[in-house]
Design a protein around this motif. Structure first.
Motif, PDB file in Angstrom:
ATOM      1  N   LEU A  54      -5.272   2.764   2.827  1.00 39.13           N
ATOM      2  CA  LEU A  54      -4.945   1.600   3.522  1.00 39.13           C
ATOM      3  C   LEU A  54      -5.418   0.220   2.609  1.00 39.13           C
ATOM      4  O   LEU A  54      -4.480  -0.539   2.450  1.00 39.13           O
ATOM      5  CB  LEU A  54      -5.500   1.696   4.759  1.00 39.13           C
ATOM      6  CG  LEU A  54      -4.680   2.383   5.773  1.00 39.13           C
ATOM      7  CD1 LEU A  54      -5.360   2.253   7.305  1.00 39.13           C
ATOM      8  CD2 LEU A  54      -3.108   2.336   6.033  1.00 39.13           C
ATOM      9  N   THR A  72      -3.065  -2.323   0.481  1.00 36.55           N
ATOM     10  CA  THR A  72      -3.151  -3.799   0.784  1.00 36.55           C
ATOM     11  C   THR A  72      -3.120  -4.502  -0.643  1.00 36.55           C
ATOM     12  O   THR A  72      -2.403  -5.529  -0.718  1.00 36.55           O
ATOM     13  CB  THR A  72      -4.358  -3.983   1.659  1.00 36.55           C
ATOM     14  OG1 THR A  72      -4.137  -3.277   2.915  1.00 36.55           O
ATOM     15  CG2 THR A  72      -4.162  -5.493   2.010  1.00 36.55           C
ATOM     16  N   THR A 126       0.330  -4.256  -2.205  1.00 34.50           N
ATOM     17  CA  THR A 126       1.298  -5.052  -1.740  1.00 34.50           C
ATOM     18  C   THR A 126       1.182  -6.736  -2.213  1.00 34.50           C
ATOM     19  O   THR A 126       2.107  -7.346  -2.648  1.00 34.50           O
ATOM     20  CB  THR A 126       1.528  -4.977  -0.244  1.00 34.50           C
ATOM     21  OG1 THR A 126       2.624  -5.588   0.308  1.00 34.50           O
ATOM     22  CG2 THR A 126       0.293  -5.675   0.438  1.00 34.50           C
ATOM     23  N   THR A 158      11.548  -7.370  -1.299  1.00 32.61           N
ATOM     24  CA  THR A 158      11.460  -6.966  -0.010  1.00 32.61           C
ATOM     25  C   THR A 158      11.372  -5.746   0.529  1.00 32.61           C
ATOM     26  O   THR A 158      10.577  -5.336   1.230  1.00 32.61           O
ATOM     27  CB  THR A 158      12.596  -7.916   0.792  1.00 32.61           C
ATOM     28  OG1 THR A 158      12.778  -9.223   0.197  1.00 32.61           O
ATOM     29  CG2 THR A 158      12.472  -7.799   2.226  1.00 32.61           C
ATOM     30  N   ALA A 187       4.378  -1.588   3.703  1.00 30.26           N
ATOM     31  CA  ALA A 187       4.199  -1.733   5.332  1.00 30.26           C
ATOM     32  C   ALA A 187       4.386  -0.615   6.084  1.00 30.26           C
ATOM     33  O   ALA A 187       3.597  -0.369   7.028  1.00 30.26           O
ATOM     34  CB  ALA A 187       4.635  -2.940   5.771  1.00 30.26           C
ATOM     35  N   VAL A 188       5.538   0.134   5.892  1.00 25.53           N
ATOM     36  CA  VAL A 188       5.925   1.269   6.649  1.00 25.53           C
ATOM     37  C   VAL A 188       5.016   2.394   6.459  1.00 25.53           C
ATOM     38  O   VAL A 188       4.455   3.231   7.361  1.00 25.53           O
ATOM     39  CB  VAL A 188       7.530   1.734   6.253  1.00 25.53           C
ATOM     40  CG1 VAL A 188       7.723   3.203   6.851  1.00 25.53           C
ATOM     41  CG2 VAL A 188       8.285   0.667   7.112  1.00 25.53           C
ATOM     42  N   LYS A 223       1.814   2.232   5.349  1.00 30.19           N
ATOM     43  CA  LYS A 223       0.703   1.925   5.871  1.00 30.19           C
ATOM     44  C   LYS A 223       0.567   2.155   7.603  1.00 30.19           C
ATOM     45  O   LYS A 223      -0.341   2.685   7.895  1.00 30.19           O
ATOM     46  CB  LYS A 223       0.231   0.662   5.618  1.00 30.19           C
ATOM     47  CG  LYS A 223      -0.473   0.074   4.249  1.00 30.19           C
ATOM     48  CD  LYS A 223      -0.232  -1.347   3.916  1.00 30.19           C
ATOM     49  CE  LYS A 223      -1.436  -1.971   4.611  1.00 30.19           C
ATOM     50  NZ  LYS A 223      -1.582  -3.448   4.328  1.00 30.19           N
ATOM     51  N   ALA A 224       1.724   1.806   8.288  1.00 27.66           N
ATOM     52  CA  ALA A 224       1.735   1.800   9.559  1.00 27.66           C
ATOM     53  C   ALA A 224       1.995   3.416   9.913  1.00 27.66           C
ATOM     54  O   ALA A 224       1.376   3.751  10.938  1.00 27.66           O
ATOM     55  CB  ALA A 224       3.259   1.191  10.093  1.00 27.66           C
TER      56      ALA A 224
END
Lengths: 239, 111
Positions: free
Chosen positions: B19, B23, B26, B39, B46-47, B49-50
């Motif tokens: 994670l 970060t 990104t 984008t 982000a997806v 990581k989620a």
């Protein structure tokens, strides 16, 4: 299973495991309603960004990647400590459970503290939507160039064409989204105090730790919201 | 029964390391110019990581099928919300607007 383990099982459940899975499912259903709640804000963000991309570029350039990135790391770390609190409860380590809960709460307050610094800066620079909102994209472009930032063709075009009132719209969404997220963090910190009190009273063990687990689910969800907010607000349009 | 899954701490440490690395990644790619793909990459990271948080920190990987169904439904309805809203806004200038009634007909005389 000893009769002692049954002490935590409410009469309408067949077993501790059924009770645990019901608690989990209940929290997930609540989180789905939360997805829809934040979904409305995300939809507004997506629509207005697609309509006014240049204003979004200007808006995100006025946010601090340093502070936002630091907060992302803090929140991810708090998810780790929350997961370790659940793990400690599962393995009957009461002191460790209490310690990880306290650490999760402390990291939550660090996040909120950084947010206070960020919000104060936005008030100072007249970036809070309302009568005192003021942004001059050309002046911001000059500041970027003075700071030695490489300003490419796309970036220059965005700053030259951005409508200040659309930048205000970006900041309306910034405050609505990060503000609602912060409210969730404050509620989460309150839940940590409640969990800590019950942990110290010895209410949780490997036979019953549902509150620790479902509060953890809530905390991780709030972390996930930020995982999306950070790139969407701070990083988009930086190149 | 009682098959509540206790994950080894090593798994949590691996996930947090990934994670944190994502970060940094990104932030790094945000400064490179990939056009509209910036984008896509930002949301894609982000997806991922989620999903890592959902599967491992939130134990969805080991949750009951009904719980996984509800969580999945939440994601599906979120996508529907965004997709249908965008398909409205993005298609509005595809066709000319019909002429307003007042222009097509003589405005009725005001008294």
């Amino acid at each position: 299973m000893s009769s002692h383990a049954h002490a935590h099982v409410a009469h309408h459940f067949e077993s501790a495991e059924q009770q645990r899975q019901s608690a989990q499912l209940g929290m997930w259903i609540f989180l789905v309603t939360e997805v829809m709640f934040f979904g409305g804000l995300f939809a507004a963000y997506v629509v207005y960004r697609s309509l006014y991309p240049e204003a979004w570029v200007v808006g995100s350039h006025l946010l601090s990647i340093g502070l936002g990135g630091f907060n992302t790391a803090v929140l991810l770390a708090s998810s780790l400590t929350m997961a370790l609190a659940v793990h400690a409860a599962q393995t009957d380590k009461r002191n460790a459970t209490a310690m990880w809960i306290v650490l999760t709460m402390v990291l939550g307050f660090v996040f909120l503290g950084v947010k206070v610094v960020e919000y104060a800066g936005k008030f100072e620079h007249h970036l809070v939507p309302g009568a005192h909102f003021h942004v001059d994209p050309m002046a911001e472009l000059a500041k970027l160039e003075a700071a030695g930032v490489h300003v490419g063709q796309h970036l220059r075009h965005a700053f030259e064409t951005a409508n200040p009132s659309h930048v205000q719209l970006f900041y309306s969404l910034y405050f609505a989204m990060t503000g609602m997220h912060a409210v969730h963090m404050i509620i989460g910190a309150g839940l940590m105090i409640w969990l800590l009190a019950n942990t110290l009273k010895g209410r949780y063990s490997s036979a019953y730790y549902n509150p620790v687990e479902v509060t953890g689910l809530y905390w991780h969800f709030v972390d996930i919201v930020w995982i999306f907010l950070f790139p969407m607000l701070y990083l988009i349009g930086r190149h | 029964m009682s098959e509540h899954h206790v994950m080894p701490i090593r798994v949590y440490l691996t996930i947090i390391a990934i994670l944190m690395a994502l970060t940094v990644a990104t932030v790094w790619v945000a400064f490179l110019d990939f056009g509209y793909l910036n984008t896509v990459i930002a949301v894609g990271i982000a997806v991922i990581k989620a999903l890592l948080v959902v599967m491992y920190f939130m134990h969805l990987k080991y949750a009951a099928p009904i719980t996984r169904l509800f969580a999945g439904a939440g994601a599906v309805f979120f996508v529907i919300l965004i997709a249908i809203t965008l398909s409205d806004y993005r298609s509005r200038d595809w066709f000319p607007f019909p002429e307003p009634w007042e222009q097509a007909h003589e405005a009725p005389a005001s008294h």
